[in-house]
Structure formats: C-alpha cells, structure tokens
Design a protein around this motif. Structure first.
Motif, short mmCIF file in Angstrom:
data_model
loop_
_atom_site.label_atom_id
_atom_site.label_comp_id
_atom_site.label_asym_id
_atom_site.label_seq_id
_atom_site.Cartn_x
_atom_site.Cartn_y
_atom_site.Cartn_z
N ALA A 156 98.47 4.47 53.92
CA ALA A 156 98.36 3.45 53.06
C ALA A 156 97.53 3.82 51.85
N SER A 157 96.44 4.73 52.22
CA SER A 157 95.61 5.07 51.09
C SER A 157 94.87 6.16 51.59
N ASP A 158 93.88 6.88 51.07
CA ASP A 158 93.18 8.01 51.36
C ASP A 158 91.71 7.58 52.04
N ASP A 159 91.67 6.04 52.38
CA ASP A 159 90.50 5.44 52.73
C ASP A 159 90.41 6.09 54.42
N PRO A 160 89.29 6.65 54.89
CA PRO A 160 89.48 7.31 56.10
C PRO A 160 89.37 5.99 57.36
N PRO A 178 102.84 -4.98 48.38
CA PRO A 178 101.67 -4.04 49.01
C PRO A 178 101.38 -4.34 50.52
N GLU A 179 102.03 -5.53 50.99
CA GLU A 179 101.59 -6.10 52.42
C GLU A 179 102.65 -5.65 53.38
N ASP A 180 103.83 -5.24 52.97
CA ASP A 180 105.09 -5.34 53.85
C ASP A 180 105.09 -4.04 54.69
N GLY A 181 104.22 -2.87 54.66
CA GLY A 181 104.07 -1.67 55.53
C GLY A 181 105.09 -0.56 55.21
N ASN A 182 105.66 -0.73 54.05
CA ASN A 182 106.61 0.28 53.24
C ASN A 182 105.92 0.78 52.14
N SER A 183 106.23 1.85 51.51
CA SER A 183 105.75 2.57 50.62
C SER A 183 107.06 2.69 49.55
#
Length: 474
Positions: free
Chosen positions: A291-295, A337-342
């Motif tokens: 979802a992001s590069d946030d660890p 942004p909240e559906d678990g898909n990219s």
C-alpha cells in the motif's frame, strides 16, 4: 565486483588500443557534418572517443508543489564522456561517464535524483555482434554489463534526453535484427539506484557511487514487425519489475515491494511525405504491491491497471516539414484508496518529456492517474532549425487518487478532477549540426479546480517554466 572487472577490462583495452594502427591523417574540417576527436587527433583505429556537455538555465514562477517556494531558478549541467574500443570484428567495449550537477538551487528547489548524479559510471559493458547466429539469419547483438536501454517509443524504458540524469541498468541485453526491420529485443537487468537521494546532499552535489541490487530486478521482451503492411507496423512487448525492501548500501531501503507485469501492443504508421499517420499504444498491468513504502504499513494490494496512448497526424509535405498532430493519453488511477486494490498505472522507467511536457524543475504530469487530449504543430524548416507548439488539458482519471507530481490527494473526492490547461513550446537551433545546439522552451500551466481545492494545495494560480540549453557535442 563484476562491474568493476568490466570497467578495468575496458581501461586495459583502451591502453591496448593505443598500440594499434594509427589513422593516416586527420579529416579536413567540414561544417556540414559533426566533428569528432577522431577527426582532429591521430589516434589508434580501434579507439573512438566522444562526449557532450549541456548547460541549462531554468526558471519556475508559480509553484504547484506544496512545501516549496513560490518560484525558483537554477542551473543544471550534464557532461558525458564515452570511449569505445573495437576488439576485432565481433567484440567491442564501451565505457561512459556521466556527471550531472546543479547550481543556484536552494531549499525551495524540488531536487531529486532526476536532477543530480555527480560523477557516475553510466556504461561499462562488453558487446558481441554476429551475423546469422545459430542459423537465425539477420544480425544479433549481445551486451553484457552496465548500459542504457530503449524499447520502441521509450514509454516504459528508454534513455532520457531532456532529464538531467540518465537511468542505467546492469545485466544482459540481446537484440536480433532480421530482414525488413523485424526485431526481437530482450533484456534481464538490475536497475541502477542513483545515490545519494537526500535533498541536502543533492544541493551539495555530493559524489556517492551508484549501486545495483538483487532487491530490484527488471526484464523485458519485445517483438517488432514493420513488414505486415505499409500502413500498419506493430510491436508486442512484456515487462516484469520485481522489487523488495533492501538496499545496496546496507541501509534498509523501504519500497512498495512491487511485483508488476506489463503487456503492451503498439500499432503505428510512420509520418513521412504527405499523408495521415497514426499510433495506438495500449498496455495492461497486473501483479501486486504494498500500500505504501511506510515500514509500518504491511498491506499487500492486488494490482490491476491500464494505459492508452493515441495520436493521429498529418504531414503537409512542404519545405518546412509541417506536421499537425492530435493526441490523447489515459493512465488509470486508483478507484478506491480503501478497497485493498491498486489501480494506479506505473510507467516503470519511461521518459515522460515527449508527451507530457518538460521535466527539470517542472514535470507537472506523468503516466499515472491522468487523462486528457492535446494538439501539437511542429515544423523543421532546415536541418539546423526545428520547433513545435502544443496545448493539452489534463484531468485526474480517479478523483480520490493522487496527482502524483504535485503530491496532492483528496481521499474524499470533493475537489473535482480538472488539473489545468498546459501550453508548451520548443525551438532548437543547430548552427553546427551534431556539434552545437541551442534550445529554448517553455510550459505554462493554467491551474484547474483540483489544484486550488485539494487539501494542502498551494493555490498557486498559474505556473510558468522557462529554460534555455546550450549543448556542445564532440
């Protein structure tokens, strides 16, 4: 270690080439063709030297990115030095050094690794060329080592021309050319990670050697056949990108852990003479990524995205080579942004200047969550002079996804989708073709509703970007 071994082999070969036959005489000066060191220096026949230096002054008035000053001006410099050594009829070695720096920038300048890469080893490779290899006919070229790559119109991988730094790769590249222009092009590489990337170190033009890593792998295969019909050439291509957390400098590098596969089909008719030309290029992309590069964010998302480019042009067949073109680009954005898909399209390593305007300290648009038409008029009165003017309008594809280059997003979707009107132009003059080129250009962005209403927006009004380049090639 392998890469440095190749570099040392090239340096040794350059010294060895110096013991070979020397050119009998220098070539006389002829302003109608490019002048090279080989024309003026009586060097060995096996060795060829070339290079270029570009100085750019750029000014930005009206900043669309939050967190930076309202305007900015800076200078960008890039120097390339290249040596090619022929080792008989089939083998050759290439070494190329890049030095990309900036001046006059400060903390309000949006500096990235696309702007600065001081003293980098751009290429260090061994090349093998053979006719009718394995009975396949045609000509085969194999390149092993650090190199630059280009496929088709360079939308997904290509050597940058306008950008101040050039993306390179380490690995194996194979190109087969058959009769009638048929081509099969495949590669398996490790994209080189440009270092440093901290803004304060880029401001200081710090020198840190670039590295590649098995944590980032990129491969591709393309088939091009222009012989099907004189009205329809085609290119099929597939690319794979595999990324995971890690870093070549032993510090933990956070990524989006992309595992992406991209398949594309391109159909086109070249523009020449007095007729209508066209190009259609579509791509689908699938796989997964974080979802992001946030660890702290370990969510893995299913990825599904698409991209479409279309253009139709008409060449008037006059002495100015006038061409009028209509174009359209659509790159999918993330629906929810909240559906678990990219669903946001990733353009991999493709330059964006040809379709989306100048980059440098501007670079307002890319192939991600974007849609919009455009029109362009280009002329080339002589081999020394060419230019174009163009207009485009841009919208977000998905209102809840981000405008990537501006780092703006309204997750509620209340700010609309219109990004603005962009007018751009360019003029290039070559007083000595192949040796000296002067280029000047501009981009003017009239902001749309999203640019004014999105959370954190600067309310910049309009943005104007001006630049002038002087490039000396030798």
């Amino acid at each position: 270690m392998f890469l440095w071994g190749v570099l040392w082999a090239i340096l040794w070969a350059i010294l060895w080439a110096g013991t070979g036959p020397v050119r009998a005489q220098t070539a006389p000066f002829d302003e109608s063709r490019p002048q090279r060191p080989d024309d003026t220096v009586q060097g060995p026949e096996r060795l060829s030297l070339s290079g270029s230096h570009r100085t750019r002054f750029q000014m930005l008035d009206g900043q669309f990115r939050p967190g930076f000053g309202d305007g900015d001006h800076s200078m960008a410099f890039v120097t390339l030095l290249r040596a090619d050594v022929r080792l008989g009829k089939r083998f050759s070695l290439t070494a190329e050094i890049e030095d990309a720096r900036q001046a006059l920038a400060d903390g309000s300048t949006p500096l990235e690794t696309t702007n600065v890469n001081a003293l980098a080893l751009l290429q260090a490779n061994l090349r093998y060329t053979a006719d009718d290899l394995f009975g396949l006919g045609g000509r085969t070229r194999l390149t092993l080592g650090r190199q630059t790559l280009g496929i088709g119109r360079r939308r997904f991988v290509g050597r940058q021309v306008f950008r101040n730094t050039i993306q390179n790769f380490t690995g194996l590249d194979i190109l087969w050319r058959g009769r009638g222009g048929r081509r099969v092009h495949g590669f398996y590489t490790l994209p080189v990670i440009i270092r440093p990337d901290a803004p304060e170190r880029l401001l200081d033009n710090d020198i840190v050697f670039d590295r590649e890593s098995l944590d980032l792998q990129f491969w591709g295969l393309a088939l091009t056949d222009p012989t099907v019909s004189r009205h329809a050439h085609y290119e099929l291509a597939v690319f794979g990108l595999h990324e995971r957390d890690g870093a070549p400098d032993k510090a933990h590098r956070q990524t989006e852990n992309r595992q992406l596969y991209t398949a594309s089909l391109r159909l086109w008719r070249p523009h020449a003479g007095r007729h209508v030309d066209y190009e259609l290029h579509g791509a689908v992309q699938f796989g997964e990524q974080r979802a992001s590069d946030d660890p702290q964010d370990r969510r893995d998302l299913d990825h599904s995205a698409h991209y479409v480019h279309g253009e139709i042009g008409y060449s008037f067949g006059d002495g100015w080579q006038t061409r009028l073109m209509l174009q359209y680009d659509h790159a999918s954005g993330d629906r929810d942004p909240e559906d678990g898909n990219s669903n946001r399209f990733d353009s991999l390593f493709g330059p964006r200047r040809p379709e989306f305007g100048p980059t440098g300290t501007y670079g307002a648009f890319n192939r991600s969550n974007i849609t919009g038409p455009g029109i362009r008029l280009s002329i080339a009165p002589s081999r020394r002079l060419d230019g174009f003017v163009g207009y485009r309008a841009f919208w977000l594809d998905e209102r809840r996804d981000e405008w990537g280059p501006a780092d703006l997003q309204d997750r509620q979707g209340r700010s609309g989708t219109f990004l603005g009107h962009q007018i751009q132009g360019r003029l290039r003059w070559r007083p000595f073709p192949g040796n000296l080129m002067v280029e000047t250009g501009f981009a003017h962005l009239v902001d749309g509703g999203f640019a004014r209403r999105a959370p954190g927006a600067t309310g910049f009004g309009d943005t104007t970007y001006l630049y002038t380049d002087v490039t000396f090639s030798f």
